[in-house]
Design a protein around this motif. Sequence first.
Motif, short mmCIF file in Angstrom:
data_model
loop_
_atom_site.label_atom_id
_atom_site.label_comp_id
_atom_site.label_asym_id
_atom_site.label_seq_id
_atom_site.Cartn_x
_atom_site.Cartn_y
_atom_site.Cartn_z
N VAL A 307 0.86 -1.21 -0.05
CA VAL A 307 -0.06 -0.15 0.00
C VAL A 307 0.97 1.03 -0.06
CG1 VAL A 307 -1.74 1.36 1.30
CG2 VAL A 307 -2.00 -1.30 1.32
N VAL A 308 0.62 2.23 -0.71
CA VAL A 308 1.17 3.40 -0.90
C VAL A 308 0.17 4.60 -0.44
CG1 VAL A 308 2.37 5.27 -2.12
CG2 VAL A 308 3.14 2.89 -2.54
N ASP A 309 0.03 4.96 0.55
CA ASP A 309 -0.79 6.25 1.05
C ASP A 309 -0.05 7.60 1.01
OD1 ASP A 309 0.97 6.07 3.30
OD2 ASP A 309 -0.64 5.13 4.56
N THR A 310 -0.68 8.31 1.67
CA THR A 310 -0.07 9.83 1.57
C THR A 310 1.30 10.13 2.44
OG1 THR A 310 -2.25 10.83 1.60
CG2 THR A 310 -0.52 12.24 2.18
N ALA A 311 1.43 9.12 3.53
CA ALA A 311 2.48 9.24 4.27
C ALA A 311 3.84 8.57 3.66
CB ALA A 311 2.23 8.15 5.63
N ILE A 335 6.43 0.02 -9.50
CA ILE A 335 5.27 0.81 -9.34
C ILE A 335 4.07 0.06 -10.07
CG2 ILE A 335 3.93 2.81 -9.50
CD1 ILE A 335 6.14 4.47 -9.69
N ARG A 336 3.10 -0.79 -9.37
CA ARG A 336 2.18 -1.52 -9.97
C ARG A 336 0.90 -0.51 -10.30
NH1 ARG A 336 3.08 -4.18 -5.26
NH2 ARG A 336 0.75 -3.74 -4.43
N PRO A 337 -0.03 -1.03 -11.15
CA PRO A 337 -0.94 -0.16 -11.66
C PRO A 337 -1.65 0.53 -10.35
CG PRO A 337 -1.02 -1.93 -12.75
CD PRO A 337 0.02 -2.24 -11.95
N GLN A 341 -2.08 4.47 -9.77
CA GLN A 341 -3.40 5.35 -9.56
C GLN A 341 -3.57 5.94 -8.28
OE1 GLN A 341 -6.88 2.26 -9.82
NE2 GLN A 341 -8.66 4.00 -9.79
N THR A 342 -3.05 5.44 -7.15
CA THR A 342 -3.20 5.64 -5.67
C THR A 342 -2.14 7.30 -5.67
OG1 THR A 342 -3.50 3.76 -4.88
CG2 THR A 342 -2.54 5.53 -3.42
N LEU A 343 -1.11 7.24 -6.46
CA LEU A 343 -0.23 8.14 -6.58
C LEU A 343 -0.91 9.43 -7.43
CD1 LEU A 343 3.19 6.59 -7.06
CD2 LEU A 343 2.55 7.65 -5.18
N VAL A 344 -1.51 9.02 -8.28
CA VAL A 344 -2.30 10.11 -9.07
C VAL A 344 -3.28 10.80 -8.31
CG1 VAL A 344 -3.70 10.47 -11.17
CG2 VAL A 344 -1.82 9.15 -11.52
N GLN A 345 -4.26 9.93 -7.55
CA GLN A 345 -5.32 10.39 -6.77
C GLN A 345 -4.66 11.29 -5.45
OE1 GLN A 345 -7.21 6.91 -5.37
NE2 GLN A 345 -8.55 6.61 -7.40
N LEU A 346 -3.39 10.94 -5.20
CA LEU A 346 -2.76 11.74 -4.09
C LEU A 346 -2.24 13.01 -4.52
CD1 LEU A 346 -1.48 8.86 -1.92
CD2 LEU A 346 -3.29 10.35 -1.49
N GLU A 347 -2.13 13.00 -6.07
CA GLU A 347 -1.49 14.29 -6.66
C GLU A 347 -0.13 14.17 -6.09
OE1 GLU A 347 -3.86 17.61 -6.25
OE2 GLU A 347 -5.56 17.04 -7.26
N ALA A 348 0.54 13.20 -6.10
CA ALA A 348 2.23 13.03 -5.66
C ALA A 348 2.87 13.77 -6.84
CB ALA A 348 2.46 11.75 -5.57
N ASN A 349 3.67 14.74 -6.32
CA ASN A 349 4.64 15.48 -7.53
C ASN A 349 5.86 14.58 -7.60
OD1 ASN A 349 5.99 17.16 -8.91
ND2 ASN A 349 6.18 18.70 -7.52
N LEU A 350 5.98 13.78 -8.69
CA LEU A 350 6.94 13.09 -8.87
C LEU A 350 7.84 13.42 -10.17
CD1 LEU A 350 5.21 9.60 -9.13
CD2 LEU A 350 6.44 10.78 -6.91
#
Length: 374
Positions: A307-311, A335-337, A341-350
């Motif tokens: 799991v990749v969350d905000t933290a 990075i799995r699909p 998707q989680t990173l996009v929803q979190l709007e993580a700046n990569l």
Amino acid sequence: MFDNLDVMAWATDVQGTVKLSEGRALRMIGSQPGLFVGLNVLDMYRDRPETLGPLKLALAGEPHTSLSRENGRIFETQFRPMHGRSGELLGVAGLSSDVTEREHARLELARQTDQSRRLAELLDLAQDAIMTRTLGGTITYWNRGAERLYGHERAAAMGRVSHALLGTRFPSELEAIDQHLQTTGHWNGELTHARADGQDVVVASRWVLKRGHDGQADEVLELNTDITARKRAEAEEAQRQQLLLAQARAIQELSTPLIPVTDEILVMPMIGTVDSMRAKQIMEAILRGIADTRARFVILDITGVLVVDTAVAGALLRTAAAARLLGSQVIITGIRPEIAQTLVQLEANLEHIVTRGTLQSGITFALGQRRLGA
């Protein structure tokens, strides 16, 4: 002569009639010399059997000595039967002396002796080792607790120098301890003693300085409590904590392994759950590895992260930023699909992080960048 002696000299016939009554001590009981002459003692003291008893023994021919009380004073009387030339009993002669002060002193000494005995019995009930010693260290008292703790009988310990008998090991110089004792009147600390069987025993020791009537120090009271088991438990606990710390460090190293692929490329495979504590450990391991190896690329493979969350996303971004400050570039692989998707929803700046689908492609990218840099 009798008027100058603090005694009562008297005599009776066989019927108990007083024939002689002299001596200055008569005034102590409110009488005068000669005043009792002609009176019968058996009649005078008919209501005082404790006084008549000794007189009757003497009238029966038995010499003895007894104590009596008269007018608040204590008298010691010697009863002596008097016999004629043919052996017949003529009467009784007596000599009474005032022994009030002597008896009071004797009773006080007996009271103090009994008090000391009871105090010694109480001290023997104590579990602690209690001793008294001179300033030079010679033992003057040794209770049962000391016998049990050290294995030395009282008779064997008395008169010995305590520090020599027990092989005392001090936490500091003995001179400094004695100076503190003389200055403050007491000292507390831990000592190591040797038992009679050679085993060491650790004690919490308390010393108290005893002073005489002139204010000069003359004796030391020492109380020792066996803390050997406690000290052993503390040492075992400290060892256990060190072992747990070493295990924690080993687990940390296993959970955040940093693998060198080349002298400029490091790989950290991440498996399982990443919480705030582990994220901190990951950052510390990466930064330490970059500083030690001067690596230009660090590949974070998150194939095994569930799991990749905000933290977690925040931790990855902060790690990449810190690595850039040290001159290294972070590459994230695996990075799995669902994670994408989680990173996009979190709007993580990569934006400043290179991503690759697999660890192999990440290593290939790093090698290519290395050749380009070369």
